[in-house]
Design a protein around this motif. Structure first.
Motif, PDB file in Angstrom:
ATOM      1  N   ASP A   1      44.626  34.754  28.162  1.00  0.00           N
ATOM      2  CA  ASP A   1      44.862  34.856  29.611  1.00  0.00           C
ATOM      3  C   ASP A   1      44.588  36.265  30.127  1.00  0.00           C
ATOM      4  OD1 ASP A   1      45.572  32.195  29.856  1.00  0.00           O
ATOM      5  OD2 ASP A   1      47.704  32.565  29.603  1.00  0.00           O
ATOM      6  N   GLY A   2      44.651  37.257  29.241  1.00  0.00           N
ATOM      7  CA  GLY A   2      44.429  38.639  29.668  1.00  0.00           C
ATOM      8  C   GLY A   2      43.028  39.148  29.426  1.00  0.00           C
ATOM      9  N   ILE A   3      42.092  38.281  29.082  1.00  0.00           N
ATOM     10  CA  ILE A   3      40.707  38.705  28.866  1.00  0.00           C
ATOM     11  C   ILE A   3      40.175  39.363  30.149  1.00  0.00           C
ATOM     12  CG2 ILE A   3      38.342  37.862  28.533  1.00  0.00           C
ATOM     13  CD1 ILE A   3      39.560  35.720  26.660  1.00  0.00           C
ATOM     14  N   THR A   4      39.483  40.493  29.988  1.00  0.00           N
ATOM     15  CA  THR A   4      39.038  41.259  31.156  1.00  0.00           C
ATOM     16  C   THR A   4      37.520  41.376  31.193  1.00  0.00           C
ATOM     17  OG1 THR A   4      39.337  43.315  29.893  1.00  0.00           O
ATOM     18  CG2 THR A   4      41.172  42.590  31.294  1.00  0.00           C
ATOM     19  N   ALA A   5      36.830  40.250  31.129  1.00  0.00           N
ATOM     20  CA  ALA A   5      35.374  40.284  31.258  1.00  0.00           C
ATOM     21  C   ALA A   5      34.993  40.811  32.642  1.00  0.00           C
ATOM     22  CB  ALA A   5      34.803  38.880  31.057  1.00  0.00           C
ATOM     23  N   ASP A   6      33.972  41.659  32.689  1.00  0.00           N
ATOM     24  CA  ASP A   6      33.525  42.264  33.943  1.00  0.00           C
ATOM     25  C   ASP A   6      33.127  41.173  34.934  1.00  0.00           C
ATOM     26  OD1 ASP A   6      32.006  43.504  35.996  1.00  0.00           O
ATOM     27  OD2 ASP A   6      31.475  45.152  34.663  1.00  0.00           O
ATOM     28  N   PRO A   7      33.828  41.053  36.070  1.00  0.00           N
ATOM     29  CA  PRO A   7      33.524  39.967  37.017  1.00  0.00           C
ATOM     30  C   PRO A   7      32.129  40.051  37.626  1.00  0.00           C
ATOM     31  CG  PRO A   7      35.073  41.528  37.981  1.00  0.00           C
ATOM     32  CD  PRO A   7      34.938  41.894  36.534  1.00  0.00           C
ATOM     33  N   SER A   8      31.556  41.248  37.663  1.00  0.00           N
ATOM     34  CA  SER A   8      30.208  41.357  38.207  1.00  0.00           C
ATOM     35  C   SER A   8      29.165  40.790  37.250  1.00  0.00           C
ATOM     36  CB  SER A   8      29.883  42.822  38.522  1.00  0.00           C
ATOM     37  OG  SER A   8      29.801  43.602  37.332  1.00  0.00           O
ATOM     38  N   LEU A   9      29.489  40.774  35.958  1.00  0.00           N
ATOM     39  CA  LEU A   9      28.568  40.238  34.949  1.00  0.00           C
ATOM     40  C   LEU A   9      28.919  38.811  34.552  1.00  0.00           C
ATOM     41  CD1 LEU A   9      28.403  43.375  32.593  1.00  0.00           C
ATOM     42  CD2 LEU A   9      26.697  42.659  34.297  1.00  0.00           C
ATOM     43  N   PHE A  10      30.202  38.475  34.630  1.00  0.00           N
ATOM     44  CA  PHE A  10      30.671  37.152  34.216  1.00  0.00           C
ATOM     45  C   PHE A  10      31.581  36.590  35.303  1.00  0.00           C
ATOM     46  CE2 PHE A  10      30.234  39.985  30.532  1.00  0.00           C
ATOM     47  CZ  PHE A  10      29.187  39.343  29.860  1.00  0.00           C
ATOM     48  N   PRO A  11      31.004  36.237  36.448  1.00  0.00           N
ATOM     49  CA  PRO A  11      31.815  35.808  37.587  1.00  0.00           C
ATOM     50  C   PRO A  11      32.571  34.501  37.350  1.00  0.00           C
ATOM     51  CG  PRO A  11      29.477  35.431  38.004  1.00  0.00           C
ATOM     52  CD  PRO A  11      29.557  36.249  36.759  1.00  0.00           C
ATOM     53  N   GLY A  12      32.134  33.700  36.379  1.00  0.00           N
ATOM     54  CA  GLY A  12      32.816  32.434  36.130  1.00  0.00           C
ATOM     55  C   GLY A  12      34.104  32.563  35.356  1.00  0.00           C
ATOM     56  N   MET A  13      34.401  33.732  34.821  1.00  0.00           N
ATOM     57  CA  MET A  13      35.576  33.931  33.972  1.00  0.00           C
ATOM     58  C   MET A  13      36.806  34.177  34.847  1.00  0.00           C
ATOM     59  SD  MET A  13      36.832  33.995  30.924  1.00  0.00           S
ATOM     60  CE  MET A  13      35.595  34.332  29.666  1.00  0.00           C
ATOM     61  N   ASP A  14      37.341  33.103  35.407  1.00  0.00           N
ATOM     62  CA  ASP A  14      38.525  33.227  36.250  1.00  0.00           C
ATOM     63  C   ASP A  14      39.751  32.706  35.502  1.00  0.00           C
ATOM     64  OD1 ASP A  14      38.231  30.463  36.264  1.00  0.00           O
ATOM     65  OD2 ASP A  14      37.454  30.395  38.310  1.00  0.00           O
ATOM     66  N   SER A  15      40.902  32.746  36.155  1.00  0.00           N
ATOM     67  CA  SER A  15      42.158  32.373  35.492  1.00  0.00           C
ATOM     68  C   SER A  15      42.158  30.911  35.068  1.00  0.00           C
ATOM     69  CB  SER A  15      43.343  32.667  36.419  1.00  0.00           C
ATOM     70  OG  SER A  15      43.225  31.947  37.638  1.00  0.00           O
ATOM     71  N   GLU A  16      41.520  30.055  35.847  1.00  0.00           N
ATOM     72  CA  GLU A  16      41.470  28.636  35.498  1.00  0.00           C
ATOM     73  C   GLU A  16      40.679  28.409  34.212  1.00  0.00           C
ATOM     74  OE1 GLU A  16      39.545  24.470  37.253  1.00  0.00           O
ATOM     75  OE2 GLU A  16      39.851  26.179  38.599  1.00  0.00           O
TER      76      GLU A  16
END
Length: 321
Positions: A53-68
């Motif tokens: 749940d705490g994974i911090t993938a860069d949202p600009s590179l991996f925008p699909g990695m959300d909390s859901e």
């Protein structure tokens, strides 16, 4: 194994329980809903599922990695481990099982057919990309940087979590690899240049050949065929044996006796609530022998830990249920 579970199965007096009574109690409680503690706590600690749940993938590179999506990844790992608790199958199949658990969102992420459910559902995997812990995005992403994959972290995860062979820390003063791969280069290319430094080679020569076998998964655990525009090279080497990609790596690890013994060590350490010491080696051998004789099934491992002298003598005496 949560001490609250097996501790309640221990003696109801101040004396260590009779082994036959304790074994019956443990087997009964493994079928009880409270055995969910094993999934949440033991698997959460051992496989790092608590970190997903705490994974911090860069949202600009991996925008699909959300909390859901991260929640689905964690639930995939928990459901997968739960299957080995409830079904009569060898725990060695944790590495190469031909099934996993996905909901529609995670199925899309993996490129698998949708199960038609918002909850994770068991599905078959047959393309060699998923199935087994090494193909789970939650595991892969926690052993990555926010911006790119890390053969070092993934190699360290395999050695430490699956083989109990924790590598030494890097020597002080060693320059780190860049957090992003320069244009026109691949991570393998810049890592091999880095490894040419003798001070760096001491760690990288052990970790990189394992981690490169997982390079088909990006930093967020999605499958990829290219790295920075070039084809992914997922060749690796483990103890002198060459392999290609995650499935061949899983096969090699499954055949290594250190994998089963590491499961024994992880379960015993969790049951005792402390790190193992040299004085525990006789207990490790006892539990490992029973685990092997029981077909490497998870319930047999947990029973063996509960019956060990180390566990029986350390259990606090709970109030009667």
């Amino acid at each position: 194994m949560a001490p609250s579970l097996l501790g309640n199965a221990a003696a109801q007096t101040t004396r260590p329980p009779d082994p036959e009574v304790l074994e019956a109690q443990v087997r009964r409680m493994l079928k009880d809903p409270r055995s969910e503690a094993l999934v949440q706590n033991f698997a959460g600690q051992w496989l790092g599922l608590r970190k997903v749940d705490g994974i911090t993938a860069d949202p600009s590179l991996f925008p699909g990695m959300d909390s859901e999506l991260k929640r689905a990844m964690r639930e995939e790992g928990e459901s997968f481990f739960r299957a080995f608790l409830n079904e009569d199958r060898s725990e060695l199949e944790l590495l190469d099982a031909d099934f996993t658990y996905v909901n529609d969102r995670l199925a899309d992420y993996y490129g698998l057919p949708r199960p038609g459910s918002a909850s994770v559902t068991r599905v078959s995997t047959g393309d060699g990309r998923r199935g087994g812990v090494l193909g789970q995005a939650g595991v892969l992403a926690q052993a990555s940087l926010a911006t790119r994959t890390s053969p070092v972290l993934r190699g360290k995860w395999v050695l430490g979590k699956l083989l109990c062979q924790e590598p030494p820390p890097p020597p002080p003063g060693v320059e780190a690899l860049p957090t992003q791969v320069p244009p026109g280069s691949t991570l393998r290319q810049i890592t091999e240049l880095h490894r040419a430094n003798p001070a760096c080679a001491s760690c990288h020569d052990t970790l990189d050949p394992i981690g490169f076998g997982l390079e088909n998964y990006d930093a967020a655990g999605a499958w990829r065929e290219t790295d920075n525009g070039s084809p992914v090279d997922a060749t690796g080497n483990f103890k002198g044996v060459s392999f290609q990609g995650p499935r061949e790596l899983a096969t090699i690890l499954k055949g290594d006796p250190a994998f089963a013994t590491c499961m024994t060590r992880q379960a015993l350490a969790y049951g005792l609530g402390r790190a193992l010491t040299d004085e525990d080696e006789a207990t490790v051998r006892y539990v490992d022998t029973r685990f092997s004789a029981g077909g490497h099934r998870l319930p047999e491992l947990l029973v063996a830990v509960a019956l060990s002298d180390s566990f029986r003598n350390r259990c606090p005496v709970p109030a009667a249920e």
